[in-house]
Enzyme design. Structure first.
Site, PDB file in Angstrom:
ATOM      1  N   ARG A 164      25.171  22.206  20.011  1.00 46.93           N
ATOM      2  CA  ARG A 164      24.046  22.660  19.160  1.00 46.93           C
ATOM      3  C   ARG A 164      24.519  23.139  17.774  1.00 46.93           C
ATOM      4  NH1 ARG A 164      22.099  20.501  22.976  1.00 46.93           N
ATOM      5  NH2 ARG A 164      20.202  21.039  24.091  1.00 46.93           N
ATOM      6  N   SER A 238      14.024  24.678  23.816  1.00 46.81           N
ATOM      7  CA  SER A 238      14.808  25.884  24.136  1.00 46.81           C
ATOM      8  C   SER A 238      14.834  26.785  22.913  1.00 46.81           C
ATOM      9  CB  SER A 238      16.244  25.506  24.487  1.00 46.81           C
ATOM     10  OG  SER A 238      16.289  24.632  25.585  1.00 46.81           O
ATOM     11  N   GLU A 334      18.446  29.268  19.079  1.00 51.03           N
ATOM     12  CA  GLU A 334      18.720  27.868  18.706  1.00 51.03           C
ATOM     13  C   GLU A 334      17.763  27.448  17.591  1.00 51.03           C
ATOM     14  OE1 GLU A 334      18.698  24.541  21.759  1.00 51.03           O
ATOM     15  OE2 GLU A 334      17.314  23.717  20.288  1.00 51.03           O
TER      16      GLU A 334
HETATM   17  P1  FAD Z   1      12.943  20.226  12.005  1.00 48.76           P
HETATM   18  O1  FAD Z   1      12.417  21.249  12.951  1.00 48.76           O
HETATM   19  O2  FAD Z   1      12.023  19.685  10.993  1.00 48.76           O
HETATM   20  O3  FAD Z   1      14.213  20.846  11.260  1.00 48.76           O
HETATM   21  C1  FAD Z   1      15.240  21.476  11.985  1.00 48.76           C
HETATM   22  C2  FAD Z   1      16.341  21.929  10.998  1.00 48.76           C
HETATM   23  O4  FAD Z   1      16.955  20.797  10.414  1.00 48.76           O
HETATM   24  C3  FAD Z   1      15.784  22.742   9.813  1.00 48.76           C
HETATM   25  O5  FAD Z   1      16.752  23.689   9.453  1.00 48.76           O
HETATM   26  C4  FAD Z   1      15.594  21.693   8.730  1.00 48.76           C
HETATM   27  O6  FAD Z   1      15.651  22.246   7.430  1.00 48.76           O
HETATM   28  C5  FAD Z   1      16.768  20.769   8.999  1.00 48.76           C
HETATM   29  N1  FAD Z   1      16.504  19.367   8.649  1.00 48.76           N
HETATM   30  C6  FAD Z   1      15.520  18.575   9.154  1.00 48.76           C
HETATM   31  N2  FAD Z   1      15.639  17.330   8.664  1.00 48.76           N
HETATM   32  C7  FAD Z   1      16.702  17.327   7.829  1.00 48.76           C
HETATM   33  C8  FAD Z   1      17.309  16.351   7.000  1.00 48.76           C
HETATM   34  N3  FAD Z   1      16.867  15.094   6.939  1.00 48.76           N
HETATM   35  N4  FAD Z   1      18.384  16.713   6.255  1.00 48.76           N
HETATM   36  C9  FAD Z   1      18.857  17.987   6.310  1.00 48.76           C
HETATM   37  N5  FAD Z   1      18.311  18.963   7.061  1.00 48.76           N
HETATM   38  C10 FAD Z   1      17.249  18.630   7.817  1.00 48.76           C
HETATM   39  N6  FAD Z   1      16.776  19.658  21.056  1.00 48.76           N
HETATM   40  C11 FAD Z   1      17.851  19.211  21.741  1.00 48.76           C
HETATM   41  O7  FAD Z   1      18.968  19.174  21.202  1.00 48.76           O
HETATM   42  N7  FAD Z   1      17.739  18.786  23.033  1.00 48.76           N
HETATM   43  C12 FAD Z   1      16.573  18.787  23.687  1.00 48.76           C
HETATM   44  O8  FAD Z   1      16.517  18.396  24.844  1.00 48.76           O
HETATM   45  C13 FAD Z   1      15.417  19.257  22.993  1.00 48.76           C
HETATM   46  N8  FAD Z   1      14.221  19.302  23.611  1.00 48.76           N
HETATM   47  C14 FAD Z   1      13.121  19.745  22.932  1.00 48.76           C
HETATM   48  C15 FAD Z   1      11.881  19.754  23.601  1.00 48.76           C
HETATM   49  C16 FAD Z   1      10.752  20.164  22.945  1.00 48.76           C
HETATM   50  C17 FAD Z   1       9.428  20.166  23.679  1.00 48.76           C
HETATM   51  C18 FAD Z   1      10.819  20.569  21.584  1.00 48.76           C
HETATM   52  C19 FAD Z   1       9.583  20.976  20.846  1.00 48.76           C
HETATM   53  C20 FAD Z   1      12.040  20.591  20.922  1.00 48.76           C
HETATM   54  C21 FAD Z   1      13.212  20.175  21.600  1.00 48.76           C
HETATM   55  N9  FAD Z   1      14.477  20.171  20.984  1.00 48.76           N
HETATM   56  C22 FAD Z   1      15.561  19.684  21.645  1.00 48.76           C
HETATM   57  C23 FAD Z   1      14.627  20.636  19.597  1.00 48.76           C
HETATM   58  C24 FAD Z   1      14.308  19.528  18.548  1.00 48.76           C
HETATM   59  O9  FAD Z   1      13.691  18.427  19.158  1.00 48.76           O
HETATM   60  C25 FAD Z   1      15.574  19.055  17.832  1.00 48.76           C
HETATM   61  O10 FAD Z   1      16.278  20.137  17.259  1.00 48.76           O
HETATM   62  C26 FAD Z   1      15.254  18.034  16.738  1.00 48.76           C
HETATM   63  O11 FAD Z   1      16.445  17.451  16.272  1.00 48.76           O
HETATM   64  C27 FAD Z   1      14.517  18.668  15.578  1.00 48.76           C
HETATM   65  O12 FAD Z   1      14.079  17.625  14.722  1.00 48.76           O
HETATM   66  P2  FAD Z   1      12.976  17.866  13.610  1.00 48.76           P
HETATM   67  O13 FAD Z   1      12.911  16.659  12.779  1.00 48.76           O
HETATM   68  O14 FAD Z   1      11.721  18.333  14.233  1.00 48.76           O
HETATM   69  O15 FAD Z   1      13.659  19.061  12.795  1.00 48.76           O
HETATM   70  N1  EPU Z   2      16.806  27.971  35.010  1.00 46.16           N
HETATM   71  C1  EPU Z   2      16.281  29.068  35.654  1.00 46.16           C
HETATM   72  N2  EPU Z   2      15.088  29.564  35.191  1.00 46.16           N
HETATM   73  C2  EPU Z   2      14.420  29.017  34.152  1.00 46.16           C
HETATM   74  C3  EPU Z   2      14.979  27.912  33.478  1.00 46.16           C
HETATM   75  C4  EPU Z   2      16.187  27.396  33.941  1.00 46.16           C
HETATM   76  O1  EPU Z   2      16.850  29.597  36.603  1.00 46.16           O
HETATM   77  O2  EPU Z   2      13.352  29.509  33.823  1.00 46.16           O
HETATM   78  C5  EPU Z   2      18.051  27.394  35.526  1.00 46.16           C
HETATM   79  C6  EPU Z   2      17.769  26.031  36.198  1.00 46.16           C
HETATM   80  O3  EPU Z   2      17.401  26.195  37.526  1.00 46.16           O
HETATM   81  C7  EPU Z   2      19.068  25.326  36.038  1.00 46.16           C
HETATM   82  C8  EPU Z   2      19.623  25.895  34.737  1.00 46.16           C
HETATM   83  O4  EPU Z   2      18.920  27.086  34.475  1.00 46.16           O
HETATM   84  O5  EPU Z   2      19.942  25.680  37.069  1.00 46.16           O
HETATM   85  C9  EPU Z   2      19.495  24.925  33.555  1.00 46.16           C
HETATM   86  O6  EPU Z   2      18.131  24.595  33.335  1.00 46.16           O
HETATM   87  P1  EPU Z   2      17.694  23.181  32.714  1.00 46.16           P
HETATM   88  O7  EPU Z   2      18.362  22.072  33.444  1.00 46.16           O
HETATM   89  O8  EPU Z   2      16.230  23.189  32.603  1.00 46.16           O
HETATM   90  O9  EPU Z   2      18.372  23.154  31.300  1.00 46.16           O
HETATM   91  P2  EPU Z   2      18.551  24.248  30.163  1.00 46.16           P
HETATM   92  O10 EPU Z   2      19.955  24.715  30.170  1.00 46.16           O
HETATM   93  O11 EPU Z   2      17.502  25.292  30.268  1.00 46.16           O
HETATM   94  C10 EPU Z   2      19.356  22.555  28.383  1.00 46.16           C
HETATM   95  C11 EPU Z   2      19.074  22.319  26.932  1.00 46.16           C
HETATM   96  C12 EPU Z   2      17.824  21.484  26.774  1.00 46.16           C
HETATM   97  C13 EPU Z   2      18.049  20.144  27.464  1.00 46.16           C
HETATM   98  C14 EPU Z   2      18.343  20.403  28.951  1.00 46.16           C
HETATM   99  C15 EPU Z   2      18.706  19.136  29.694  1.00 46.16           C
HETATM  100  C16 EPU Z   2      19.991  24.154  25.668  1.00 46.16           C
HETATM  101  C17 EPU Z   2      19.726  25.416  24.923  1.00 46.16           C
HETATM  102  N3  EPU Z   2      18.937  23.582  26.242  1.00 46.16           N
HETATM  103  O12 EPU Z   2      18.290  23.356  28.880  1.00 46.16           O
HETATM  104  O13 EPU Z   2      17.606  21.261  25.390  1.00 46.16           O
HETATM  105  O14 EPU Z   2      16.925  19.311  27.353  1.00 46.16           O
HETATM  106  O15 EPU Z   2      19.475  21.317  29.068  1.00 46.16           O
HETATM  107  O16 EPU Z   2      19.982  18.729  29.315  1.00 46.16           O
HETATM  108  O17 EPU Z   2      21.131  23.711  25.705  1.00 46.16           O
HETATM  109  C18 EPU Z   2      16.574  22.180  23.475  1.00 46.16           C
HETATM  110  O18 EPU Z   2      17.704  22.302  22.999  1.00 46.16           O
HETATM  111  O19 EPU Z   2      15.527  22.489  22.841  1.00 46.16           O
HETATM  112  C19 EPU Z   2      16.428  21.687  24.832  1.00 46.16           C
HETATM  113  C20 EPU Z   2      15.251  21.581  25.454  1.00 46.16           C
END
Ligand code: FAD
Ligand code: EPU
Length: 339
Positions: A164, A238, A334
């Site tokens: 991250r 997250s 994050e």
């Molecule tokens: P924005 O929110 O628009 O911007 C994020 C940051 O990047 C800001 O600081 C912005 O200024 C900067 N930025 C954006 N675009 C550019 C650019 N072109 N050049 C320079 N800086 C820029 N993230 C994960 O890693 N794994 C996950 O599994 C995951 N699951 C998600 C699930 C949900 C439901 C949601 C809502 C979010 C999740 N995220 C996850 C977070 C998010 O999807 C990522 O961080 C994604 O890359 C953000 O993209 P964005 O275009 O929306 O960025």
């Molecule tokens: N858990 C709990 N309680 C909760 C949530 C999770 O006990 O309320 C436990 C689960 O049971 C599991 C562990 O925590 O044992 C991990 O949970 P999960 O697999 O849902 O993944 P996470 O660690 O919560 C991370 C990333 C996600 C990514 C998933 C799958 C981060 C901060 N988050 O979540 O990324 O999609 O793994 O790889 O690393 C994001 O960055 O926005 C994001 C959604």
């Protein structure tokens, strides 16, 4: 010709659905428009916020400055033997790029299916899910340097990707705008199915040798079951990172809480599941004013309707305090807080 608008609501431009306004707002459809924008001293000297899909940010208040929404489109792909190089404009929707590659059987992005946001933001925090991170498929990116007006190519090493994290979030924060990202994929899949939930779901579907499409579908299915859909309930995924701690601190925690969820993080370090820590503090599914944590995933903070950025932020501070009090672990946000 660039169209700079004034006093624009950002409610539909951030997945938290926070109702904040931008003093100025411009959409960039081509990288040359960035050169044009920054040639004008008025805009060059103004505070600015780069916006992709707004899925990883929390707007604390109205934005006093220029919001630059990146909408640069286009996907190019080239095959060389078994290698595939795919270059996409920063404004492409990340999941559209994943679908583009999965449909052509270009392997590497399937575990990153359904992550919201833009291609341009993907290197910022080195997006990751289900055992794969952007860095595993990243080749290079092209970025506009605000100070000089030049474009620079960053290799994978230049980006200094970590969990991250990247150089764009640390040393070079606010100095570059990513305009395109190039990925190195393969025609030969190298499936990463070690995540328990993926294995289980493939089993449920009686799939033994999955295709890229099946893996993508399974990942999407798991995500939908756990994470709230921002189009119905505001959130940014997250809210905190999973904390990485030293072996000694971990032993202390494990002695008191033997069931603590943990993963090896290399160099003797241990990654804890922040969602577990938050749940143990009693926050899972809690509603506090207009905000709270998601009922299926305590790591996701949500907007139940009408929450301000400040309200979500204050709530996140309460969570940080209680996790620290119980476990001695300081959670880091994050989500990017703006303002
Ligand atoms: P924005 O929110 O628009 O911007 C994020 C940051 O990047 C800001 O600081 C912005 O200024 C900067 N930025 C954006 N675009 C550019 C650019 N072109 N050049 C320079 N800086 C820029 N993230 C994960 O890693 N794994 C996950 O599994 C995951 N699951 C998600 C699930 C949900 C439901 C949601 C809502 C979010 C999740 N995220 C996850 C977070 C998010 O999807 C990522 O961080 C994604 O890359 C953000 O993209 P964005 O275009 O929306 O960025
Ligand atoms: N858990 C709990 N309680 C909760 C949530 C999770 O006990 O309320 C436990 C689960 O049971 C599991 C562990 O925590 O044992 C991990 O949970 P999960 O697999 O849902 O993944 P996470 O660690 O919560 C991370 C990333 C996600 C990514 C998933 C799958 C981060 C901060 N988050 O979540 O990324 O999609 O793994 O790889 O690393 C994001 O960055 O926005 C994001 C959604």
């Amino acid at each position: 010709m660039l169209q700079i608008q004034e006093n624009v609501s950002l409610k539909n431009f951030n997945t938290f659905g926070v109702d904040a306004k931008a003093q100025y707002f411009v959409e960039i459809n081509h990288k040359d428009e960035l050169v044009e924008l920054f040639m004008d001293l008025q805009w060059k000297q103004m505070e600015h916020l780069v916006l992709g899909g707004g899925s990883n940010m929390l707007l604390l208040k109205d934005y006093e400055g220029l919001v630059i929404r990146i909408n640069i489109r286009g996907i190019e792909h080239r095959i060389s033997h078994d290698d595939v190089y795919v270059e996409a404009g920063a404004g492409e929707v990340w999941n559209d790029l994943v679908n583009f590659c999965v449909a052509r059987e270009y392997a590497g992005l399937e575990n990153l299916s359904l992550i919201p946001g833009s291609v341009g933001a993907s290197p910022i925090q080195n997006i990751g899910a289900y055992g794969v991170e952007l860095k595993d498929v990243f080749y290079s990116c092209c970025a506009f340097e605000l100070a000089t007006g030049n474009f620079k190519t960053f290799t994978k090493a230049d980006c200094r990707f970590e969990y991250r994290e990247s150089v764009f979030k640390s040393e070079l924060k606010g100095q570059y705008i990513i305009v395109s990202v190039k990925l190195h994929l393969s025609l030969i899949p190298n499936f990463n199915l070690k995540y328990g939930a993926i294995e289980q779901e493939l089993k449920n579907r009686n799939v033994i040798n999955p295709t890229l499409k099946e893996v993508s579908q399974v990942v999407s299915h798991i995500r939908v079951s756990k994470l709230p859909d921002p189009s119905t309930i505001g959130n940014a995924g997250s809210f905190f990172k999973n904390p990485i701690i030293g072996a000694d601190q971990f032993s202390g925690i494990q002695a008191k809480f033997p069931e603590v969820v943990n993963y090896p993080a290399g160099d003797g370090l241990v990654k804890l599941a922040a969602g577990w820590l938050i749940e143990q503090c009693g926050w899972k599914g809690k509603v506090v004013g207009n905000t709270g944590t998601w009922k299926n995933q305590a790591l996701v903070l949500v907007n139940h309707g009408g929450a301000t950025g400040e309200e979500v932020y204050t709530f996140s501070s309460q969570i940080i305090d209680s996790v620290y009090t119980k476990f001695g672990v300081m959670l880091q946000r994050e989500v990017n807080t703006i303002g």
